[in-house]
Motif scaffolding. Structure first.
Motif, PDB file in Angstrom:
ATOM      1  N   ILE A   4       0.837  -1.205   0.000  1.00  8.68           N
ATOM      2  CA  ILE A   4       0.000   0.000   0.000  1.00  8.68           C
ATOM      3  C   ILE A   4       0.870   1.253   0.000  1.00  8.68           C
ATOM      4  O   ILE A   4       0.594   2.215  -0.715  1.00  8.68           O
ATOM      5  CB  ILE A   4      -0.998  -0.024   1.178  1.00  8.68           C
ATOM      6  CG1 ILE A   4      -2.040  -1.112   0.898  1.00  8.68           C
ATOM      7  CG2 ILE A   4      -1.645   1.334   1.388  1.00  8.68           C
ATOM      8  CD1 ILE A   4      -3.055  -1.322   1.967  1.00  8.68           C
ATOM      9  N   ARG A   5       1.937   1.216   0.754  1.00 12.08           N
ATOM     10  CA  ARG A   5       2.873   2.352   0.755  1.00 12.08           C
ATOM     11  C   ARG A   5       3.533   2.527  -0.616  1.00 12.08           C
ATOM     12  O   ARG A   5       3.750   3.639  -1.076  1.00 12.08           O
ATOM     13  CB  ARG A   5       3.925   2.183   1.834  1.00 12.08           C
ATOM     14  CG  ARG A   5       3.358   2.395   3.214  1.00 12.08           C
ATOM     15  CD  ARG A   5       4.427   2.256   4.260  1.00 12.08           C
ATOM     16  NE  ARG A   5       3.828   2.281   5.568  1.00 12.08           N
ATOM     17  CZ  ARG A   5       4.190   3.119   6.516  1.00 12.08           C
ATOM     18  NH1 ARG A   5       5.144   3.988   6.287  1.00 12.08           N
ATOM     19  NH2 ARG A   5       3.599   3.084   7.686  1.00 12.08           N
ATOM     20  N   ASP A   8       1.051   4.150  -2.898  1.00 18.16           N
ATOM     21  CA  ASP A   8       0.999   5.587  -2.594  1.00 18.16           C
ATOM     22  C   ASP A   8       2.208   6.321  -3.163  1.00 18.16           C
ATOM     23  O   ASP A   8       2.072   7.404  -3.744  1.00 18.16           O
ATOM     24  CB  ASP A   8       0.918   5.819  -1.083  1.00 18.16           C
ATOM     25  CG  ASP A   8      -0.439   5.466  -0.499  1.00 18.16           C
ATOM     26  OD1 ASP A   8      -1.440   5.433  -1.256  1.00 18.16           O
ATOM     27  OD2 ASP A   8      -0.504   5.221   0.726  1.00 18.16           O
ATOM     28  N   SER A  11       1.830   6.541  -6.897  1.00 22.77           N
ATOM     29  CA  SER A  11       0.824   7.553  -7.222  1.00 22.77           C
ATOM     30  C   SER A  11       1.444   8.947  -7.176  1.00 22.77           C
ATOM     31  O   SER A  11       1.159   9.792  -8.032  1.00 22.77           O
ATOM     32  CB  SER A  11      -0.349   7.477  -6.248  1.00 22.77           C
ATOM     33  OG  SER A  11      -1.026   6.253  -6.368  1.00 22.77           O
ATOM     34  N   LEU A  12       2.298   9.174  -6.217  1.00 21.30           N
ATOM     35  CA  LEU A  12       2.993  10.456  -6.119  1.00 21.30           C
ATOM     36  C   LEU A  12       3.902  10.671  -7.329  1.00 21.30           C
ATOM     37  O   LEU A  12       3.961  11.774  -7.881  1.00 21.30           O
ATOM     38  CB  LEU A  12       3.799  10.521  -4.817  1.00 21.30           C
ATOM     39  CG  LEU A  12       4.534  11.816  -4.549  1.00 21.30           C
ATOM     40  CD1 LEU A  12       3.561  12.981  -4.445  1.00 21.30           C
ATOM     41  CD2 LEU A  12       5.349  11.699  -3.275  1.00 21.30           C
ATOM     42  N   GLN A  68      -5.840   3.382  -6.955  1.00 21.29           N
ATOM     43  CA  GLN A  68      -6.686   3.518  -5.773  1.00 21.29           C
ATOM     44  C   GLN A  68      -7.612   2.320  -5.616  1.00 21.29           C
ATOM     45  O   GLN A  68      -7.860   1.846  -4.496  1.00 21.29           O
ATOM     46  CB  GLN A  68      -7.490   4.819  -5.821  1.00 21.29           C
ATOM     47  CG  GLN A  68      -6.631   6.057  -5.706  1.00 21.29           C
ATOM     48  CD  GLN A  68      -5.723   6.033  -4.477  1.00 21.29           C
ATOM     49  OE1 GLN A  68      -6.190   5.826  -3.365  1.00 21.29           O
ATOM     50  NE2 GLN A  68      -4.426   6.219  -4.680  1.00 21.29           N
ATOM     51  N   LYS A  71      -5.491  -0.482  -4.327  1.00 18.19           N
ATOM     52  CA  LYS A  71      -5.229  -0.243  -2.909  1.00 18.19           C
ATOM     53  C   LYS A  71      -6.438  -0.623  -2.065  1.00 18.19           C
ATOM     54  O   LYS A  71      -6.305  -1.250  -1.006  1.00 18.19           O
ATOM     55  CB  LYS A  71      -4.854   1.216  -2.706  1.00 18.19           C
ATOM     56  CG  LYS A  71      -4.251   1.512  -1.365  1.00 18.19           C
ATOM     57  CD  LYS A  71      -3.617   2.865  -1.347  1.00 18.19           C
ATOM     58  CE  LYS A  71      -4.557   3.902  -0.798  1.00 18.19           C
ATOM     59  NZ  LYS A  71      -3.925   5.190  -0.546  1.00 18.19           N
ATOM     60  N   ARG A  75      -6.786  -3.730   1.017  1.00 10.91           N
ATOM     61  CA  ARG A  75      -7.040  -3.419   2.443  1.00 10.91           C
ATOM     62  C   ARG A  75      -7.941  -4.417   3.074  1.00 10.91           C
ATOM     63  O   ARG A  75      -8.664  -5.136   2.604  1.00 10.91           O
ATOM     64  CB  ARG A  75      -7.626  -2.035   2.580  1.00 10.91           C
ATOM     65  CG  ARG A  75      -6.563  -0.996   2.325  1.00 10.91           C
ATOM     66  CD  ARG A  75      -7.029   0.346   2.716  1.00 10.91           C
ATOM     67  NE  ARG A  75      -5.860   1.213   2.601  1.00 10.91           N
ATOM     68  CZ  ARG A  75      -5.884   2.500   2.814  1.00 10.91           C
ATOM     69  NH1 ARG A  75      -6.998   3.078   3.146  1.00 10.91           N
ATOM     70  NH2 ARG A  75      -4.815   3.215   2.690  1.00 10.91           N
TER      71      ARG A  75
END
Length: 75
Positions: A4-5, A8, A11-12, A68, A71, A75
């Motif tokens: 997940i990190r 993220d 995505s950045l 997203q 992700k 979860r």
């Protein structure tokens, strides 16, 4: 969770690629080379599928939405 990190972080990187395309950064700079190297392999297949939108590239938005969704599934 590490994956997940990483999503993220990626995505950045995609957002940085979008900003760099807006400011017309020097394509020979190290930052642009690295960002394009990380994002273009994922963006090119999306661009092939999306219809032309009059010069508007929606592939980063599609990729960010897909990230997203992925992700959310993890979860």
């Amino acid at each position: 969770m590490l994956i997940i990190r990483l999503i993220d972080l990626y995505s950045l990187v995609v957002l940085v690629a979008v900003v760099l395309s807006w400011v017309r950064a020097d394509r020979r700079s190290r930052l642009v080379t690295v960002v394009e190297g990380l994002t273009e392999p994922a963006l090119q297949p999306i661009r092939r599928v999306l219809p032309p939108m009059g010069g508007l590239d929606l592939s980063p938005m599609v990729l960010l939405i897909a990230l997203q969704v992925l992700k959310g599934l993890l979860r």
